[in-house]
Design a protein around this motif. Structure first.
Motif: not given
Length: 134
Positions: A108-115, A123-133
């Motif tokens: 669900r959070l991934q869906e919200l991230n896509e919106i 990628d909002f969530g990817g950028k907000a999540g930092g560099c170490c994914e």
């Protein structure tokens, strides 16, 4: 913000509005049934002392495996031991329910991230999540 006031909005106003909307989004997410299910399942896992001991034992085995892997000393038997410990942990009904709830929340959070990401062209969530994914 309304189109009538957009020309008058200062950068501070726009930033404050973004912060307000982000807070509202966070609050709305905590009201989602999928989040409530996750929160309840997490509380069940945290309250179960036997399960907490199993988690600690699994984490110890995982840590030992990771250290052995870093030094090049990990064997297939070590990997099997880790996998067996993980399977045993996941066999606990409360743990299984928690993992399912966590997975559903992440989807669900991934869906919200896509919106959120669509109008940003990043990628909002990817950028907000930092560099170490992973």
């Amino acid at each position: 913000m309304s189109t009538d006031t957009d020309a008058e909005a200062t950068p501070t106003d726009v930033a404050a509005e973004a912060d307000r909307l982000a807070t509202e989004l966070g609050d709305a997410i905590t009201d989602l049934p999928v989040y409530e299910t996750f929160r309840d399942a997490k509380a069940e896992v945290e309250a179960d002392e036997e399960l907490q001991e199993e988690i600690r034992e699994f984490e110890q085995i995982r840590e030992e495996f990771m250290l052995a892997r870093q030094t090049g000393e990990a064997s297939r038997e070590d990997l099997r031991k880790l996998q067996n410990a993980q399977e045993e942990l996941h066999d606990y009904p409360k743990m299984s329910e928690f993992l399912q709830a966590q997975n559903e929340l992440e989807l669900r959070l991934q869906e919200l991230n896509e919106i959120i990401s669509e109008p940003l062209s990043i990628d909002f969530g990817g950028k907000a999540g930092g560099c170490c994914e992973d």
